[in-house]
Design a protein around this motif. Structure first.
Motif, mmCIF file in Angstrom:
data_model
loop_
_atom_site.group_PDB
_atom_site.id
_atom_site.type_symbol
_atom_site.label_atom_id
_atom_site.label_comp_id
_atom_site.label_asym_id
_atom_site.label_seq_id
_atom_site.Cartn_x
_atom_site.Cartn_y
_atom_site.Cartn_z
ATOM 1 N N ARG A 163 12.944 -14.596 3.255
ATOM 2 C CA ARG A 163 13.825 -13.755 2.458
ATOM 3 C C ARG A 163 13.011 -12.548 2.004
ATOM 4 O O ARG A 163 11.859 -12.698 1.599
ATOM 5 N N ALA A 164 13.602 -11.367 2.088
ATOM 6 C CA ALA A 164 12.884 -10.149 1.728
ATOM 7 C C ALA A 164 13.612 -9.406 0.620
ATOM 8 O O ALA A 164 14.825 -9.203 0.685
ATOM 9 N N ASP A 165 12.849 -9.009 -0.406
ATOM 10 C CA ASP A 165 13.364 -8.195 -1.513
ATOM 11 C C ASP A 165 12.640 -6.861 -1.498
ATOM 12 O O ASP A 165 11.430 -6.800 -1.218
ATOM 13 N N PHE A 166 13.360 -5.808 -1.826
ATOM 14 C CA PHE A 166 12.792 -4.465 -1.837
ATOM 15 C C PHE A 166 13.107 -3.822 -3.174
ATOM 16 O O PHE A 166 14.269 -3.535 -3.476
ATOM 17 N N HIS A 167 12.080 -3.625 -3.991
ATOM 18 C CA HIS A 167 12.236 -3.036 -5.320
ATOM 19 C C HIS A 167 11.711 -1.609 -5.255
ATOM 20 O O HIS A 167 10.506 -1.398 -5.104
ATOM 21 N N ALA A 168 12.615 -0.646 -5.349
ATOM 22 C CA ALA A 168 12.229 0.751 -5.158
ATOM 23 C C ALA A 168 12.541 1.591 -6.389
ATOM 24 O O ALA A 168 13.619 1.461 -6.980
ATOM 25 N N TYR A 169 11.590 2.437 -6.728
ATOM 26 C CA TYR A 169 11.820 3.457 -7.755
ATOM 27 C C TYR A 169 11.844 4.795 -7.035
ATOM 28 O O TYR A 169 10.834 5.224 -6.470
ATOM 29 N N TYR A 170 13.000 5.433 -7.049
ATOM 30 C CA TYR A 170 13.166 6.721 -6.379
ATOM 31 C C TYR A 170 13.024 7.878 -7.356
ATOM 32 O O TYR A 170 13.349 7.760 -8.534
ATOM 33 N N HIS A 171 12.562 8.981 -6.837
ATOM 34 C CA HIS A 171 12.463 10.272 -7.528
ATOM 35 C C HIS A 171 11.425 10.269 -8.653
ATOM 36 O O HIS A 171 11.705 10.658 -9.786
ATOM 37 N N MET A 172 10.217 9.840 -8.279
ATOM 38 C CA MET A 172 9.091 9.875 -9.225
ATOM 39 C C MET A 172 8.837 11.291 -9.742
ATOM 40 O O MET A 172 8.309 11.467 -10.835
ATOM 41 N N ASN A 173 9.234 12.294 -8.965
ATOM 42 C CA ASN A 173 8.978 13.685 -9.367
ATOM 43 C C ASN A 173 9.692 14.065 -10.659
ATOM 44 O O ASN A 173 9.292 15.030 -11.314
ATOM 45 N N VAL A 174 10.735 13.349 -11.021
ATOM 46 C CA VAL A 174 11.449 13.632 -12.268
ATOM 47 C C VAL A 174 11.530 12.372 -13.138
ATOM 48 O O VAL A 174 12.450 12.217 -13.940
ATOM 49 N N ALA A 175 10.564 11.488 -12.993
ATOM 50 C CA ALA A 175 10.568 10.232 -13.755
ATOM 51 C C ALA A 175 10.432 10.490 -15.252
ATOM 52 O O ALA A 175 9.763 11.430 -15.681
ATOM 53 N N THR A 176 11.082 9.640 -16.019
ATOM 54 C CA THR A 176 10.964 9.692 -17.476
ATOM 55 C C THR A 176 10.354 8.382 -17.956
ATOM 56 O O THR A 176 10.537 7.335 -17.314
ATOM 57 N N PRO A 177 9.628 8.402 -19.073
ATOM 58 C CA PRO A 177 9.029 7.146 -19.575
ATOM 59 C C PRO A 177 10.034 6.004 -19.745
ATOM 60 O O PRO A 177 9.720 4.869 -19.359
ATOM 61 N N PRO A 178 11.243 6.240 -20.271
ATOM 62 C CA PRO A 178 12.177 5.110 -20.387
ATOM 63 C C PRO A 178 12.581 4.517 -19.035
ATOM 64 O O PRO A 178 12.685 3.302 -18.888
ATOM 65 N N ARG A 179 12.797 5.369 -18.023
ATOM 66 C CA ARG A 179 13.181 4.872 -16.698
ATOM 67 C C ARG A 179 12.024 4.113 -16.053
ATOM 68 O O ARG A 179 12.223 3.085 -15.408
#
Length: 195
Positions: A163-179
């Motif tokens: 089983r494969a899970d993919f945890h992605a955070y997109y758009h680091m260029n506009v990341a905010t501390p809460p996100r």
């Protein structure tokens, strides 16, 4: 489970490094044993030499240059990858790990080229924790190679059993501390439930 964590980022103060630490901490807290493979810290050489390529099909001699890493992969019940997406692909260090490690006699059996058999069938779980500089739609437009490698190629090498899970955070260029904090919490929870 015995989990091989493959971590690939050169900067110890990066968000990727913080995610990596969160992954390892929660896997250990959940009772798993962890083999933490930091490719940069270990000085892994991602470059396949001329000699390696010429001997690529010579099983088992092809495994000699990488035997310690192959032994670690064979001991694993699960793989967790932590890496950034650069130019819409894997970092060169991680790509080189795959290029060199996933060879005949290790990742697949090529003795009958018309019927290639997967050899990572001992891997029951795969997960990836990945960051992207650009938004999800842009990764989709580019074909999202990291997602496909994890959810299709690696699974194929397990005989499509893992089983494969993919945890992605997109758009680091506009990341905010809460996100970022929310994603870190989600990753920690996913690793705490990893089974």
């Amino acid at each position: 489970m015995h989990v091989l964590v493959l971590y690939c980022h050169p900067v110890e103060t990066s968000f990727a490094a913080a995610l990596h630490a969160e992954v390892v901490k929660n896997l250990l807290a959940a009772g798993h044993t962890v083999d933490d493979c930091d490719l940069y810290a270990e000085g892994f050489n991602p470059v396949m030499s001329r000699e390696e390529r010429l001997g690529y099909h010579d099983v088992p001699r092809n495994q000699q240059p990488l035997q310690p890493y192959i032994d670690r992969l064979r001991r694993a019940d699960a793989l967790v990858l932590c890496f950034p997406t650069w130019t819409f692909g894997l970092p060169a260090m991680l790509k080189g790990y795959f290029d060199r490690m996933f060879m005949p006699g290790v990742a697949f059996d090529l003795s009958d080229p018309a019927n290639v058999k997967p050899m990572l069938t001992h891997i029951k779980r795969i997960a990836a924790v990945v960051t992207y500089g650009r938004p999800r739609w842009m990764a989709w437009y580019m074909g999202d190679p990291p997602r496909r490698i994890v959810t299709r190629y690696l699974r194929r090498l397990t005989g499509n059993r893992a089983r494969a899970d993919f945890h992605a955070y997109y758009h680091m260029n506009v990341a905010t501390p809460p996100r970022l904090a929310r994603f870190m919490r989600d990753v920690g929870q996913a690793m705490a439930r990893f089974a």
